[in-house]
Design a protein around this motif. Structure first.
Motif, PDB file in Angstrom:
ATOM      1  N   LEU A 118       0.807  -1.217   0.000  1.00 15.47           N
ATOM      2  CA  LEU A 118       0.000   0.000   0.000  1.00 15.47           C
ATOM      3  C   LEU A 118       0.841   1.269   0.000  1.00 15.47           C
ATOM      4  N   LEU A 119       1.868   1.300   0.855  1.00 19.19           N
ATOM      5  CA  LEU A 119       2.649   2.532   0.979  1.00 19.19           C
ATOM      6  C   LEU A 119       3.744   2.641  -0.089  1.00 19.19           C
ATOM      7  N   ILE A 120       4.511   1.593  -0.267  1.00 18.34           N
ATOM      8  CA  ILE A 120       5.647   1.662  -1.191  1.00 18.34           C
ATOM      9  C   ILE A 120       5.207   1.486  -2.638  1.00 18.34           C
ATOM     10  N   GLU A 121       4.474   0.390  -2.932  1.00 17.76           N
ATOM     11  CA  GLU A 121       4.071   0.126  -4.311  1.00 17.76           C
ATOM     12  C   GLU A 121       2.844   0.944  -4.713  1.00 17.76           C
ATOM     13  N   GLY A 122       1.914   1.155  -3.789  1.00 16.31           N
ATOM     14  CA  GLY A 122       0.697   1.882  -4.129  1.00 16.31           C
ATOM     15  C   GLY A 122       0.887   3.384  -4.144  1.00 16.31           C
ATOM     16  N   LEU A 123       1.289   3.950  -3.007  1.00 21.44           N
ATOM     17  CA  LEU A 123       1.441   5.402  -2.900  1.00 21.44           C
ATOM     18  C   LEU A 123       2.787   5.906  -3.408  1.00 21.44           C
ATOM     19  N   LEU A 124       3.775   5.040  -3.503  1.00 25.25           N
ATOM     20  CA  LEU A 124       5.161   5.476  -3.750  1.00 25.25           C
ATOM     21  C   LEU A 124       5.552   6.533  -2.714  1.00 25.25           C
ATOM     22  N   VAL A 125       5.200   6.263  -1.458  1.00 19.39           N
ATOM     23  CA  VAL A 125       5.346   7.267  -0.412  1.00 19.39           C
ATOM     24  C   VAL A 125       6.806   7.683  -0.228  1.00 19.39           C
ATOM     25  N   ARG A 126       7.030   8.983  -0.109  1.00 17.08           N
ATOM     26  CA  ARG A 126       8.376   9.513   0.130  1.00 17.08           C
ATOM     27  C   ARG A 126       8.519  10.015   1.569  1.00 17.08           C
ATOM     28  N   HIS A 127       7.392  10.436   2.163  1.00 15.97           N
ATOM     29  CA  HIS A 127       7.402  10.898   3.549  1.00 15.97           C
ATOM     30  C   HIS A 127       6.037  10.608   4.137  1.00 15.97           C
ATOM     31  N   LEU A 128       6.037  10.106   5.379  1.00 12.95           N
ATOM     32  CA  LEU A 128       4.802   9.693   6.025  1.00 12.95           C
ATOM     33  C   LEU A 128       4.664  10.405   7.366  1.00 12.95           C
ATOM     34  N   VAL A 129       3.475  10.969   7.632  1.00 12.93           N
ATOM     35  CA  VAL A 129       3.190  11.644   8.897  1.00 12.93           C
ATOM     36  C   VAL A 129       2.123  10.842   9.636  1.00 12.93           C
ATOM     37  N   VAL A 130       2.498  10.202  10.749  1.00 12.03           N
ATOM     38  CA  VAL A 130       1.551   9.435  11.561  1.00 12.03           C
ATOM     39  C   VAL A 130       1.926   9.576  13.029  1.00 12.03           C
ATOM     40  N   GLY A 131       0.979   9.283  13.909  1.00 17.58           N
ATOM     41  CA  GLY A 131       1.261   9.331  15.331  1.00 17.58           C
ATOM     42  C   GLY A 131       2.159   8.193  15.762  1.00 17.58           C
ATOM     43  N   ASP A 132       2.936   8.409  16.820  1.00 12.37           N
ATOM     44  CA  ASP A 132       3.831   7.340  17.266  1.00 12.37           C
ATOM     45  C   ASP A 132       3.080   6.178  17.903  1.00 12.37           C
ATOM     46  N   ASP A 133       1.740   6.325  18.074  1.00 10.44           N
ATOM     47  CA  ASP A 133       0.913   5.218  18.553  1.00 10.44           C
ATOM     48  C   ASP A 133       0.119   4.560  17.423  1.00 10.44           C
ATOM     49  N   PHE A 134       0.431   4.898  16.177  1.00 11.17           N
ATOM     50  CA  PHE A 134      -0.264   4.355  15.016  1.00 11.17           C
ATOM     51  C   PHE A 134       0.010   2.863  14.889  1.00 11.17           C
ATOM     52  N   ARG A 135      -1.057   2.065  14.760  1.00 13.36           N
ATOM     53  CA  ARG A 135      -0.936   0.623  14.585  1.00 13.36           C
ATOM     54  C   ARG A 135      -1.682   0.219  13.328  1.00 13.36           C
ATOM     55  N   PHE A 136      -1.177  -0.808  12.637  1.00  8.24           N
ATOM     56  CA  PHE A 136      -1.775  -1.224  11.374  1.00  8.24           C
ATOM     57  C   PHE A 136      -1.434  -2.679  11.112  1.00  8.24           C
ATOM     58  N   GLY A 137      -2.124  -3.251  10.124  1.00 10.88           N
ATOM     59  CA  GLY A 137      -1.875  -4.638   9.768  1.00 10.88           C
ATOM     60  C   GLY A 137      -2.655  -5.604  10.651  1.00 10.88           C
ATOM     61  N   CYS A 138      -2.682  -6.873  10.242  1.00  8.20           N
ATOM     62  CA  CYS A 138      -3.409  -7.908  10.964  1.00  8.20           C
ATOM     63  C   CYS A 138      -2.957  -7.967  12.419  1.00  8.20           C
ATOM     64  N   ASP A 139      -3.945  -7.982  13.317  1.00 13.52           N
ATOM     65  CA  ASP A 139      -3.666  -8.000  14.758  1.00 13.52           C
ATOM     66  C   ASP A 139      -2.832  -6.801  15.200  1.00 13.52           C
ATOM     67  N   ARG A 140      -2.909  -5.700  14.423  1.00 16.87           N
ATOM     68  CA  ARG A 140      -2.197  -4.455  14.773  1.00 16.87           C
ATOM     69  C   ARG A 140      -0.705  -4.707  14.958  1.00 16.87           C
ATOM     70  N   SER A 141      -0.155  -5.553  14.071  1.00 14.40           N
ATOM     71  CA  SER A 141       1.242  -5.970  14.214  1.00 14.40           C
ATOM     72  C   SER A 141       2.237  -4.902  13.775  1.00 14.40           C
ATOM     73  N   GLY A 142       1.800  -3.948  12.934  1.00  9.40           N
ATOM     74  CA  GLY A 142       2.695  -2.898  12.484  1.00  9.40           C
ATOM     75  C   GLY A 142       2.630  -1.680  13.382  1.00  9.40           C
ATOM     76  N   ASP A 143       3.774  -1.007  13.548  1.00 14.38           N
ATOM     77  CA  ASP A 143       3.802   0.192  14.388  1.00 14.38           C
ATOM     78  C   ASP A 143       4.787   1.210  13.834  1.00 14.38           C
ATOM     79  N   PHE A 144       4.938   2.306  14.560  1.00 18.09           N
ATOM     80  CA  PHE A 144       5.791   3.409  14.129  1.00 18.09           C
ATOM     81  C   PHE A 144       7.237   2.934  13.943  1.00 18.09           C
ATOM     82  N   ALA A 145       7.718   2.089  14.851  1.00 16.73           N
ATOM     83  CA  ALA A 145       9.104   1.590  14.764  1.00 16.73           C
ATOM     84  C   ALA A 145       9.312   0.786  13.490  1.00 16.73           C
TER      85      ALA A 145
END
Length: 316
Positions: A118-145
């Motif tokens: 979604l971010l790399i292939e879809g958006l080709l994102v160069r810079h991302l602004v999210v909260g340091d408590d942002f969680r994503f992915g199945c079972d909220r496995s992804g985080d800011f780190a």
């Protein structure tokens, strides 16, 4: 402002998505329910970096919102329906919105798959602004780190959102929602940066309002509202005409209780509004929504509501 809807349109890298994202973007991700002052500050961060890099500013949202997917009618009340949210984002100067359906396919994305596809292939994102408590992915496995870790090799950077407070507390959609539930309209207005309003298209109802001397414009709501009860309102029509009025928002327990709706009676208005979009601004609470034993009892109360609303408006 452009809009890309759906995983297929984003990931195909063809057509509109390819043309507007061919050089990448600066993005943020979230529900952006209400587009309150905290959201507006995040968008400012995105726009500032986008201007520096010469890239489009993008907001990624989900429809339905994740908690609505998991909890259905048990999810927290919506502050803004989809179209109104898009209009609010456009008013903040966002270049584009990517709206993805939150469904079983998206729910199963791992944190790494979310970043890669979604971010790399879809958006080709160069810079991302999210909260340091942002969680994503199945079972909220992804985080800011994880975002930072992958970004170091994938070529994008990550920035934490700025915290915006009012009265010593962080501004959030939950706080706006709670202020509306408690009928603290002044606080909600402060957090939103303007009075709370709902927009929607007028549909045909049961015509009961005409029978009891108070014709209403009926706006069907797709989600449970945070406000429930009877309110003094201001109404702006599609042609720019403005009226005062009184509105009932909730489940219409005396009539049918079939689903959430907004019924608005415009003072000193003659004509038809079917098919028009209205903007209804909530000014002052009058009473809770209650079930009446008869239509006559409802008629008597509505007449009192109209008198109370006019009295409040005259006292402003």
């Amino acid at each position: 402002m452009w809009l890309i809807r759906g995983l297929t349109n984003l990931l195909s890298r063809s057509g509109h998505a390819a043309s507007v994202l061919d050089q990448g973007c600066v993005a943020t991700i979230g529900n952006f329910d209400g587009v309150h002052l905290g959201h507006q500050t995040i968008i400012d961060q995105v726009r500032e970096r986008a201007e520096t890099l010469g890239l489009p500013s993008v907001v990624m949202i989900f429809e339905p919102q994740p908690r609505e997917f998991f909890q259905g009618w048990g999810a927290p009340p919506r502050l803004t329906e989809f179209r109104q949210k898009l209009e609010a984002l456009a008013s903040q100067g966002v270049d584009g919105v990517v709206c993805l359906p939150f469904n079983e396919q998206l729910r199963q994305y791992s944190g790494m798959a979310f970043i890669q596809q979604l971010l790399i292939e879809g958006l080709l994102v160069r810079h991302l602004v999210v909260g340091d408590d942002f969680r994503f992915g199945c079972d909220r496995s992804g985080d800011f780190a994880l975002l930072e870790q992958v970004g170091r090799t994938a070529g994008y950077t990550v920035e934490n959102t700025r915290t915006v407070t009012a009265g010593g507390e962080r501004i959030s959609s939950t706080r706006v929602r709670n202020s509306l539930i408690q009928n603290e309209l002044a606080l909600a207005s402060e957090l939103l940066g303007g009075p709370y309003a709902i927009e929607g298209r007028v549909v045909y109802g049961r015509q009961l309002g005409r029978e009891i001397g108070a014709p209403t414009a009926n706006i069907r709501l797709k989600h449970m509202p945070a406000l429930r009860g009877v309110y003094v309102v201001g109404v702006e029509c599609a042609d720019g005409a403005a009226y005062d009025g009184v509105a009932n928002i909730g489940l219409r327990p005396t009539v049918d209780g079939r689903g959430p709706s907004l019924e608005v009676h415009l003072f000193d208005f003659a004509g038809t509004l079917y098919g028009q979009r209205l903007r209804v601004t909530f000014l002052h609470p009058l009473r809770d929504e209650v079930r009446f034993d008869s239509v006559d009892a409802l008629k008597t109360q509505i007449a009192q509501d109209m008198r109370d609303a006019r009295q409040w408006l005259a006292s402003r």
